[in-house]
Design a protein around this motif. Structure first.
Motif, short mmCIF file in Angstrom:
data_model
loop_
_atom_site.label_atom_id
_atom_site.label_comp_id
_atom_site.label_asym_id
_atom_site.label_seq_id
_atom_site.Cartn_x
_atom_site.Cartn_y
_atom_site.Cartn_z
N VAL A 45 -15.80 -6.05 -0.62
CA VAL A 45 -14.55 -6.17 0.15
C VAL A 45 -13.46 -5.32 -0.49
N ILE A 46 -13.30 -5.44 -1.83
CA ILE A 46 -12.25 -4.70 -2.52
C ILE A 46 -12.48 -3.20 -2.38
N PHE A 47 -13.71 -2.75 -2.60
CA PHE A 47 -14.01 -1.32 -2.51
C PHE A 47 -13.71 -0.79 -1.11
N THR A 48 -14.05 -1.57 -0.10
CA THR A 48 -13.80 -1.15 1.27
C THR A 48 -12.31 -1.08 1.57
N VAL A 49 -11.58 -2.14 1.22
CA VAL A 49 -10.16 -2.23 1.55
C VAL A 49 -9.30 -1.31 0.68
N VAL A 50 -9.60 -1.27 -0.61
CA VAL A 50 -8.76 -0.53 -1.54
C VAL A 50 -9.08 0.96 -1.56
N TYR A 51 -10.36 1.29 -1.54
CA TYR A 51 -10.74 2.69 -1.70
C TYR A 51 -11.10 3.40 -0.39
N LEU B 273 0.81 -1.22 0.00
CA LEU B 273 0.00 0.00 0.00
C LEU B 273 0.84 1.27 0.00
N ASP B 274 1.95 1.25 0.73
CA ASP B 274 2.80 2.44 0.83
C ASP B 274 4.00 2.39 -0.11
N ALA B 275 4.11 1.32 -0.90
CA ALA B 275 5.26 1.16 -1.81
C ALA B 275 4.95 1.81 -3.15
N VAL C 56 -2.95 6.25 -3.36
CA VAL C 56 -4.41 6.24 -3.19
C VAL C 56 -5.03 7.62 -3.30
N GLU C 57 -4.22 8.67 -3.25
CA GLU C 57 -4.78 10.02 -3.31
C GLU C 57 -5.43 10.34 -4.65
N ILE C 58 -5.14 9.56 -5.69
CA ILE C 58 -5.75 9.84 -7.00
C ILE C 58 -7.09 9.14 -7.17
N PHE C 59 -7.48 8.31 -6.22
CA PHE C 59 -8.76 7.61 -6.35
C PHE C 59 -9.92 8.60 -6.30
N ASP C 60 -10.90 8.38 -7.16
CA ASP C 60 -12.11 9.21 -7.20
C ASP C 60 -13.22 8.42 -6.50
N GLY D 137 -0.24 8.93 -14.34
CA GLY D 137 1.04 8.31 -14.02
C GLY D 137 0.98 7.00 -13.27
N LEU D 138 -0.22 6.47 -13.08
CA LEU D 138 -0.36 5.18 -12.39
C LEU D 138 -0.58 4.09 -13.42
#
Length: 199
Positions: A182-188, A41-43, A50-54, A116-117
């Motif tokens: 699960v993915i939406f909760t954990v990832v976003y 997550l921090d690599a 994650v700051e670019i997630f809408d 850039g991602l």
């Protein structure tokens, strides 16, 4: 209990047992991908994270996907009632919502790439795209199953009394929806909440 050519000694249709076994193995796969995402997550290296997630945009596409579970339930119910016209209508509605979700994911990936991602940019980017892309592949396969079921029902190869086929595809589709929650909760959501708390 009446004899059933598809039954098992457990009293469960062997097709349903096979589907549950398959879905169990898929949970393990997704668990591994989610663990890898959390690990990296921090690599992010020098690239975006994650700051670019809408979150609002992804929330809308997530809502569309979750609503498709409702239309899938309605399709199965119509099939059990022998109403093939309504069953086909709800099947198409479910597939359509899946397509909307996939379209949103493609749009999101395109935006991320421009910012850039990309897949090889960092361990974070790789784990993100593999996890969400793998889920997108499952949605795509589910859409193909739904359209195949629709075609078979139109040609009369799936009849009113054969609602187990709709039920099994429904199980797969609900699995896809649950995994996305699960993915939406954990990832976003969780990283976004953590960023707000740290600000």
């Amino acid at each position: 209990m009446s004899a059933d050519a598809h039954g098992t000694t457990l009293g469960l249709d062997h097709r349903k047992l096979a589907m549950w076994t398959f879905l169990g193995s898929e949970f393990l796969f997704f668990g591994a991908f989610i663990s890898a995402y959390l690990l990296y997550l921090d690599a992010t290296g020098s690239g975006p994270g994650v700051e670019i997630f809408d979150i609002p945009f992804t929330s809308i596409s997530s809502f569309v996907l979750l609503m498709s579970s409702l239309t899938m339930v309605l399709a199965h119910h119509a099939h059990t009632q022998g109403d093939m016209r309504r069953m086909r209508l709800w099947i198409l509605a479910t597939a359509g919502q899946g397509m909307v979700f996939l379209g949103g994911q493609v749009f999101e990936f395109t935006v991320f790439y421009r910012e850039g991602l990309n897949l090889t940019q960092s361990p974070f980017a790789s784990s993100f795209f593999v996890l969400t892309g793998f889920h997108g592949l499952h949605v795509f396969l589910g859409i193909l199953m739904l359209l195949g079921l629709y075609a078979l029902s139109v040609t009369g190869k799936v009849k009113p009394g054969q609602h187990v086929k709709t039920e099994m595809i429904g199980l797969y589709w609900h699995f896809v929806d649950i995994i996305w929650v699960v993915i939406f909760t954990v990832v976003y959501l969780i990283p976004d909440l953590a960023m707000e708390a740290a600000a």
